[in-house]
Design a protein around this motif. Structure first.
Motif, PDB file in Angstrom:
ATOM      1  N   THR A   5       0.763  -1.248  -0.233  1.00  0.00           N
ATOM      2  CA  THR A   5       0.004  -0.015   0.125  1.00  0.00           C
ATOM      3  C   THR A   5       0.754   1.128   0.019  1.00  0.00           C
ATOM      4  OG1 THR A   5      -0.295  -0.095   2.474  1.00  0.00           O
ATOM      5  CG2 THR A   5      -1.775  -1.017   1.110  1.00  0.00           C
ATOM      6  N   GLN A   6       0.447   2.212  -0.709  1.00  0.00           N
ATOM      7  CA  GLN A   6       1.125   3.514  -0.773  1.00  0.00           C
ATOM      8  C   GLN A   6       0.392   4.550  -0.441  1.00  0.00           C
ATOM      9  OE1 GLN A   6       3.196   2.204  -5.020  1.00  0.00           O
ATOM     10  NE2 GLN A   6       4.054   4.138  -4.120  1.00  0.00           N
ATOM     11  N   THR A   7       0.744   5.440   0.092  1.00  0.00           N
ATOM     12  CA  THR A   7       0.279   7.052   0.346  1.00  0.00           C
ATOM     13  C   THR A   7       1.063   8.004   0.178  1.00  0.00           C
ATOM     14  OG1 THR A   7       0.769   6.958   2.693  1.00  0.00           O
ATOM     15  CG2 THR A   7      -1.577   6.072   1.890  1.00  0.00           C
ATOM     16  N   SER A   9      -2.079   8.732  -2.759  1.00  0.00           N
ATOM     17  CA  SER A   9      -2.155   8.353  -4.197  1.00  0.00           C
ATOM     18  C   SER A   9      -1.916   9.444  -5.033  1.00  0.00           C
ATOM     19  CB  SER A   9      -3.722   7.891  -4.460  1.00  0.00           C
ATOM     20  OG  SER A   9      -4.739   9.066  -4.007  1.00  0.00           O
ATOM     21  N   HIS A  10      -2.142  10.654  -4.795  1.00  0.00           N
ATOM     22  CA  HIS A  10      -1.780  11.794  -5.658  1.00  0.00           C
ATOM     23  C   HIS A  10      -1.369  12.912  -4.469  1.00  0.00           C
ATOM     24  CE1 HIS A  10      -4.938  10.289  -7.957  1.00  0.00           C
ATOM     25  NE2 HIS A  10      -4.244  10.664  -8.773  1.00  0.00           N
ATOM     26  N   GLN A 104      -0.027   0.463  -5.529  1.00  0.00           N
ATOM     27  CA  GLN A 104      -0.710   1.291  -6.346  1.00  0.00           C
ATOM     28  C   GLN A 104      -0.211   2.393  -7.059  1.00  0.00           C
ATOM     29  OE1 GLN A 104      -1.191   1.638  -3.517  1.00  0.00           O
ATOM     30  NE2 GLN A 104      -2.403   3.413  -2.757  1.00  0.00           N
ATOM     31  N   THR A 106       1.979   6.330  -6.406  1.00  0.00           N
ATOM     32  CA  THR A 106       1.701   7.763  -5.874  1.00  0.00           C
ATOM     33  C   THR A 106       1.971   8.668  -7.203  1.00  0.00           C
ATOM     34  OG1 THR A 106       2.118   7.445  -3.663  1.00  0.00           O
ATOM     35  CG2 THR A 106       2.324   9.511  -4.654  1.00  0.00           C
TER      36      THR A 106
ATOM     37  N   TRP B  40      -5.752   3.454 -14.950  1.00  0.00           N
ATOM     38  CA  TRP B  40      -5.537   4.130 -13.426  1.00  0.00           C
ATOM     39  C   TRP B  40      -4.153   3.995 -13.351  1.00  0.00           C
ATOM     40  CZ3 TRP B  40      -9.763   0.891 -14.519  1.00  0.00           C
ATOM     41  CH2 TRP B  40     -10.756   1.544 -14.640  1.00  0.00           C
ATOM     42  N   GLN B  42      -2.327   1.514 -12.062  1.00  0.00           N
ATOM     43  CA  GLN B  42      -1.823   0.196 -11.240  1.00  0.00           C
ATOM     44  C   GLN B  42      -1.308  -0.565 -12.007  1.00  0.00           C
ATOM     45  OE1 GLN B  42      -5.895  -0.163  -9.665  1.00  0.00           O
ATOM     46  NE2 GLN B  42      -5.090   0.383  -7.635  1.00  0.00           N
TER      47      GLN B  42
END
Lengths: 111, 110
Positions: A5-7, A9-10, A104, A106, B40, B42
């Motif tokens: 998980t990444q944070t 996303s933007h 996913q 950034t 998207w 991914q």
């Protein structure tokens, strides 16, 4: 199923500002990576990390980049003074042995 | 370094059609993976396939390491298959980082 998980996303940042991109790798994985993808281009390796130290880095990964594993779960990429050309999708990945799994991403926009 | 050539660079299909995507390598590679990058952005793991053949639903992959290529088959394509397909490999030795190909842009039309 476990996932990377990444944070965030933007992220939009002003040129010259510092940014920190965060990642939580899969818990039993030992190898961690950062990659980036400039819009419309292929995915490029930045750095790999194992046993609390950098194991490989590309020529893209210059002095403005750094990585850290501040605790047992997080893995961060810091860009000290962002440039317009740092705008890209940044992917974190982790692997236990050979197969790498990606977060996913950034999307970083430097304005 | 090892050159990775993916073909075709672009592919447009009608829904229901089959397709084959290819990765050629200039030298022996390790730890080959196929990914799907969805609209998207991914990156989705499809296959880890250093050699042999694997199948997962409508998708299958074959790597012939001795002949330095890998194939990804998509059968009965759906619009959700659209996106970019990348093959990636690690280089020899202890290096674990992946080197990506340039990708195949797949568009599946309804």
């Amino acid at each position: 199923e476990p996932e990377v998980t990444q944070t965030p996303s933007h992220q939009v940042t002003q040129m010259g500002q510092e940014v920190i991109l965060r990642c939580v790798p899969i818990s039993n994985h030992l190898y961690f990576y950062w990659y980036r993808q400039i819009l419309g281009q292929k995915v490029e390796f930045l750095v790999s990390f194992y046993n609390n130290e950098i194991s490989e880095k590309s020529e893209i990964f210059d002095d403005q980049f750094s990585v850290e594993r501040p605790d047992g779960s997080n893995f961060t990429l810091k860009i000290r003074s962002t440039k317009l050309e740092d705008s890209a999708m940044y992917f974190c990945a982790s692997s236990e042995f050979s197969e790498a799994f990606f977060g996913q991403g950034t999307r970083l926009t430097v304005v | 370094g090892i050159q990775v050539e993916q073909s075709p660079p672009d592919l447009i299909l009608q829904e229901g059609a089959n397709s084959t995507l290819r990765c050629n390598f200039s030298d022996s590679v390790n730890n080959l993976q196929w990914f799907h990058q969805n609209p998207w952005g991914q990156l989705i793991n499809l296959f880890y396939i250093p050699s042999g053949t694997k199948q997962n639903g409508r998708l299958s992959a074959t790597t012939v390491a001795t002949e330095r290529y890998s194939l990804l088959y998509i059968s009965s394509s759906q619009t959700t298959d659209s996106g970019v397909y990348f093959c990636a490999h690690t280089t020899s030795g202890s290096a674990r980082q992946l080197t990506f190909g340039s990708g195949t842009q797949l568009t599946v039309l309804p």
